[in-house]
Design a protein around this motif. Structure first.
Motif, PDB file in Angstrom:
ATOM      1  N   PHE A  15      38.302  37.093  39.390  1.00  0.00           N
ATOM      2  CA  PHE A  15      39.755  36.920  39.468  1.00  0.00           C
ATOM      3  C   PHE A  15      40.154  36.764  40.944  1.00  0.00           C
ATOM      4  O   PHE A  15      40.462  37.754  41.607  1.00  0.00           O
ATOM      5  CB  PHE A  15      40.475  38.126  38.852  1.00  0.00           C
ATOM      6  CG  PHE A  15      40.325  38.229  37.360  1.00  0.00           C
ATOM      7  CD1 PHE A  15      41.293  37.712  36.518  1.00  0.00           C
ATOM      8  CD2 PHE A  15      39.197  38.824  36.797  1.00  0.00           C
ATOM      9  CE1 PHE A  15      41.156  37.803  35.137  1.00  0.00           C
ATOM     10  CE2 PHE A  15      39.044  38.914  35.410  1.00  0.00           C
ATOM     11  CZ  PHE A  15      40.026  38.397  34.581  1.00  0.00           C
ATOM     12  N   PRO A  16      40.119  35.540  41.459  1.00  0.00           N
ATOM     13  CA  PRO A  16      40.323  35.351  42.896  1.00  0.00           C
ATOM     14  C   PRO A  16      41.754  35.627  43.333  1.00  0.00           C
ATOM     15  O   PRO A  16      42.699  35.443  42.563  1.00  0.00           O
ATOM     16  CB  PRO A  16      39.972  33.877  43.106  1.00  0.00           C
ATOM     17  CG  PRO A  16      40.222  33.225  41.789  1.00  0.00           C
ATOM     18  CD  PRO A  16      39.918  34.270  40.745  1.00  0.00           C
ATOM     19  N   GLU A  17      41.919  36.074  44.566  1.00  0.00           N
ATOM     20  CA  GLU A  17      43.248  36.089  45.191  1.00  0.00           C
ATOM     21  C   GLU A  17      43.066  35.792  46.672  1.00  0.00           C
ATOM     22  O   GLU A  17      42.016  36.054  47.240  1.00  0.00           O
ATOM     23  CB  GLU A  17      43.998  37.413  44.963  1.00  0.00           C
ATOM     24  CG  GLU A  17      43.647  38.550  45.881  1.00  0.00           C
ATOM     25  CD  GLU A  17      44.466  39.821  45.573  1.00  0.00           C
ATOM     26  OE1 GLU A  17      45.345  39.807  44.701  1.00  0.00           O
ATOM     27  OE2 GLU A  17      44.183  40.844  46.226  1.00  0.00           O
ATOM     28  N   ARG A 116      47.320  28.679  34.908  1.00  0.00           N
ATOM     29  CA  ARG A 116      46.081  29.437  34.908  1.00  0.00           C
ATOM     30  C   ARG A 116      45.480  29.455  33.505  1.00  0.00           C
ATOM     31  O   ARG A 116      46.208  29.437  32.511  1.00  0.00           O
ATOM     32  CB  ARG A 116      46.363  30.867  35.331  1.00  0.00           C
ATOM     33  CG  ARG A 116      46.922  30.961  36.735  1.00  0.00           C
ATOM     34  CD  ARG A 116      47.143  32.407  37.086  1.00  0.00           C
ATOM     35  NE  ARG A 116      47.618  32.528  38.455  1.00  0.00           N
ATOM     36  CZ  ARG A 116      47.509  33.628  39.179  1.00  0.00           C
ATOM     37  NH1 ARG A 116      46.933  34.704  38.646  1.00  0.00           N
ATOM     38  NH2 ARG A 116      47.953  33.688  40.407  1.00  0.00           N
ATOM     39  N   TRP A 118      41.983  31.374  31.299  1.00  0.00           N
ATOM     40  CA  TRP A 118      41.105  32.539  31.365  1.00  0.00           C
ATOM     41  C   TRP A 118      39.866  32.343  30.497  1.00  0.00           C
ATOM     42  O   TRP A 118      39.979  31.865  29.358  1.00  0.00           O
ATOM     43  CB  TRP A 118      41.855  33.781  30.871  1.00  0.00           C
ATOM     44  CG  TRP A 118      42.994  34.185  31.739  1.00  0.00           C
ATOM     45  CD1 TRP A 118      42.972  35.089  32.757  1.00  0.00           C
ATOM     46  CD2 TRP A 118      44.358  33.705  31.672  1.00  0.00           C
ATOM     47  NE1 TRP A 118      44.220  35.196  33.318  1.00  0.00           N
ATOM     48  CE2 TRP A 118      45.086  34.364  32.683  1.00  0.00           C
ATOM     49  CE3 TRP A 118      45.024  32.769  30.875  1.00  0.00           C
ATOM     50  CZ2 TRP A 118      46.444  34.124  32.917  1.00  0.00           C
ATOM     51  CZ3 TRP A 118      46.376  32.538  31.096  1.00  0.00           C
ATOM     52  CH2 TRP A 118      47.076  33.209  32.110  1.00  0.00           C
ATOM     53  N   GLY A 120      36.356  34.578  29.470  1.00  0.00           N
ATOM     54  CA  GLY A 120      35.603  35.828  29.616  1.00  0.00           C
ATOM     55  C   GLY A 120      34.123  35.572  29.752  1.00  0.00           C
ATOM     56  O   GLY A 120      33.342  36.092  28.980  1.00  0.00           O
ATOM     57  N   ARG A 129      36.884  33.805  36.018  1.00  0.00           N
ATOM     58  CA  ARG A 129      37.454  34.299  34.758  1.00  0.00           C
ATOM     59  C   ARG A 129      38.926  33.920  34.655  1.00  0.00           C
ATOM     60  O   ARG A 129      39.461  33.802  33.571  1.00  0.00           O
ATOM     61  CB  ARG A 129      37.272  35.804  34.678  1.00  0.00           C
ATOM     62  CG  ARG A 129      35.808  36.179  34.514  1.00  0.00           C
ATOM     63  CD  ARG A 129      35.629  37.683  34.514  1.00  0.00           C
ATOM     64  NE  ARG A 129      34.273  38.001  34.094  1.00  0.00           N
ATOM     65  CZ  ARG A 129      33.810  39.233  33.964  1.00  0.00           C
ATOM     66  NH1 ARG A 129      34.607  40.261  34.193  1.00  0.00           N
ATOM     67  NH2 ARG A 129      32.578  39.445  33.582  1.00  0.00           N
ATOM     68  N   GLU A 130      39.572  33.776  35.799  1.00  0.00           N
ATOM     69  CA  GLU A 130      40.947  33.286  35.835  1.00  0.00           C
ATOM     70  C   GLU A 130      40.992  32.173  36.874  1.00  0.00           C
ATOM     71  O   GLU A 130      40.579  32.376  38.018  1.00  0.00           O
ATOM     72  CB  GLU A 130      41.913  34.407  36.243  1.00  0.00           C
ATOM     73  CG  GLU A 130      43.349  33.919  36.390  1.00  0.00           C
ATOM     74  CD  GLU A 130      44.337  35.045  36.702  1.00  0.00           C
ATOM     75  OE1 GLU A 130      44.032  35.906  37.540  1.00  0.00           O
ATOM     76  OE2 GLU A 130      45.411  35.049  36.090  1.00  0.00           O
TER      77      GLU A 130
END
Lengths: 441, 441
Positions: A15-17, A116, A118, A120, A129-130
């Motif tokens: 889950f990048p930010e 976005r 998603w 899994g 994953r996102e």
């Protein structure tokens, strides 16, 4: 202060930010992609992040990647939340949307969707994953003109060019060519061959040959023909001649080659080598029925595709009893962006969008500083007003650290001039807040 | 055709989606909100849609609204996916982000964040399960100047004004005033009173009085004082005098009144009545410690708040052992937008962003039509090229149905002139594709 021990904030894998300076670049990309889509008249839609599980699993294929939602501490009663899940792509929601709003849409319906999605699955290089997908599709009732098979890669080509990426190609093929060629070879189950050839990247020609002979049961000579087709690659309609030279014929093959050469001819004004016919491209997903697309970085052939898509004869068929053919392409924004970031190829410039920091010289001059900031904002500039009359050097340092290109000094005394300092060059000039403009960034 | 019976696509309650013409308006709003934030130098961040459940439940309050994720068909093994959930606001992720990236951020850190959030509560008027919030916050180390308590409502005021909404106000209060007033009355548990007064909208003054006397155990006279404070409302620092006239004193009350009048004085240039001190506003959430904000539609007082926020002394305290005071406000985009849509107050203009549809006169003139479209696009216009040489009337009807304002006719014969038809007025004029501009929409 909070007395309990802090919850240590750790990144969640897949889950990048991004930091603000990286996000600024991502926003610029998103703006370019959006305006590229709108330039060709595609309209925006957004769908909910969730769909009923019945919708998500209507095709069956990727159901084990779906994230279903459940309410925390919901022990009793089923409120329906247990039957929804996050979408894993934007194509299924688009098909559902088209079916649901069928009577309110104008066809051909050209939409883009930047959202976005998603999955899994295990997070790894290029797989998240996102992540954000940027999709365009055209869908029509009964029949979709071949024109759109060429318009879509043109739009994507224009956008990718504008993003200034390392070398890439968009490879194009047509499933009818594959299917027709295999039929012409007398193969009973062309789909099995398509699935095998689709593994070329992973297992190489020998691996594919082994599957074709051992599992599909083809003769050595037929296997050779299949591999010869898969090796065929080139620009323009010369490729069509190369395929014909392999000596296989069928009605479907002729039809597919006609469609393929139409697309290639329509795109022959694009820079040589940027759009390439590659007869090995199959795109595994079962719903593609004609043109297929796959974009790759030239120097990272094993990195996932940067864009992909294709034509499908009846995508919304799971949701409505109308024939709705479509053609779509998707830019894998997060995949491309994360790769360039990892390779150190993203150039960041600032940590905020401010054009100017207005300095507060001293408390008695705060009103003048506020009025200056308001005047500059009224002219469309992004302006930060420093929050208090700290030492000027401290205020300027704040601007520098944030990458704000200019510091504005309102008059320190009544009647003195405004001055603006270019923080990159150090140059400081008297300036008029009613006319001054920063150099474009 | 798909043989199995279609999965009937039905909307999922609480998860709104819009038709293209509505989405166009929403995009315009999002653009205005974004540019409004950037005009004051706030930078964008986005955080993942999910956080570890330990982060989401660190404050404990809303955990039963959290949607946790679970993998479909994941019977064996825990991959970590069962310990994450969708964020229910943008404040908790922002606090976690600030703590996690503390060493890489420049303080005061001014960020905006426009993202969807999810709450597993019952969908009803103004309450959604998935909705878009638009947050700005400023956070600093150790001390946050009072300047920002006034900057934030100014930014939000400017944006809401630009959205052209039905009448609204932003009500402002200060928790220290409430706390200090109740302390001055000798009340042992001011928080209990704050919680009771916060129910004023729902249960009315009599209801609050009943809670204060029956549950909190206050005397009739003290209850009267509490209600007198809650009735106090007005613009500018006159309000401060009204509070003082109630005859209650405490150190904290004085401090709070000072802060409140600072904010009101800083905003006294805004249109009268748009920012109002309202001493009944408490904002239930426990973390607010000073200024609080709450925006409402004037004509729909029982509809939820359209924006809200406040100051918190140490929001990230759950995640880092540093004191990080902040002040934030949030625009409830979906709540506002859905209300205007339901009231028939949203004006839609088109179903797509195209400025022009380029007509294909006949197949032999397709190249000319393509070149015209390319030329117009190169000048920054959004241009749809019709996909085939249908009857001109059909092509024009397509443009009309999509709300495309102009139809462009390339020369039907070599050497003839280009013509443009304004589809609203019917006027058709010879035009030059290298200079023509549509009237701004």
């Amino acid at each position: 202060m909070n007395e309990s021990p802090p919850v240590r904030p750790v990144p969640v894998s897949g889950f990048p930010e991004w930091l603000p300076e990286i996000r600024m670049v991502e926003q610029k990309w998103l703006d370019l992609i959006r305006s590229g889509f709108e330039r060709y008249g595609f309209c925006s839609i957004e769908t909910p992040s969730v769909e009923p599980l019945s919708v998500l699993t209507a095709k069956g294929e990727t159901s084990n990647e779906v994230y279903a939602l459940r309410r925390l501490q919901e022990d009793a009663g089923d409120t329906g939340d247990s039957r929804i899940g996050l979408h894993f792509d934007l194509t299924v929601p688009f098909a559902r949307y088209t079916a649901q709003h069928f009577n309110e849409l104008v066809f051909p319906f050209k939409r883009y969707q930047i959202q976005r999605v998603w999955r899994g699955e295990r997070a790894q290089d290029g797989r998240f994953r996102e992540f954000t997908q940027c999709d365009i599709d055209v869908i029509n009732v009964d029949h979709l003109p071949a024109y759109f098979d060429a318009e879509l890669p043109r739009v994507i080509h224009e956008i990718l060019t504008g993003l200034n990426l390392p070398a890439w190609t968009i490879d194009i093929n047509n499933r009818k060519v594959l299917q027709g060629f295999y039929e012409g070879l007398g193969i009973d189950d062309p789909s099995a061959v398509i699935r095998a050839v689709d593994k070329l990247d992973k297992v190489g020609p020998e691996g594919v040959a082994k599957i074709l002979s051992d599992e599909v049961g083809l003769s050595a000579r037929t296997v050779d023909s299949c591999l010869a087709l898969a090796r065929t690659r080139g620009t323009g309609s010369a490729v069509v001649e190369d395929v014909k030279a392999l000596g296989v014929t069928s009605e479907l093959l002729t039809e597919g080659l006609g469609e393929l050469s139409h697309v290639l001819d329509s795109l022959d004004d694009l820079p040589a080598g940027s759009v390439v016919a590659d007869l090995s491209i199959a795109r595994g997903l079962d719903y593609y029925t004609g043109t297929v697309y796959e974009g790759k970085f030239v120097d990272w052939p094993n990195y996932g595709s940067i864009c992909s898509g294709g034509r499908y004869e009846n995508l919304a068929g799971s949701f409505i009893r109308r024939r709705l053919p479509g053609v779509g392409m998707s830019i894998g924004l997060t995949r491309i962006f994360a790769k360039l970031l990892a390779e150190g190829l993203l150039e960041t410039t600032a940590k905020c969008p401010s054009d100017v920091l207005v300095v507060v010289p001293r408390d008695e001059r705060r009103n003048e500083a506020e009025a200056t900031a308001a005047r500059l904002r009224g002219r469309g500039l992004n302006v930060e007003l420093y929050h208090q009359a700290d030492k000027v050097a401290k205020q300027v340092r704040y601007a520098s650290r944030k990458g704000i290109p200019f510091a504005w000094f309102p008059p320190f005394e009544e009647g003195a001039a405004h001055e603006v300092k270019n923080l990159a060059t150090g140059e400081q000039l008297a300036s008029d807040p009613t006319t001054w403009l920063p150099a474009p960034r």
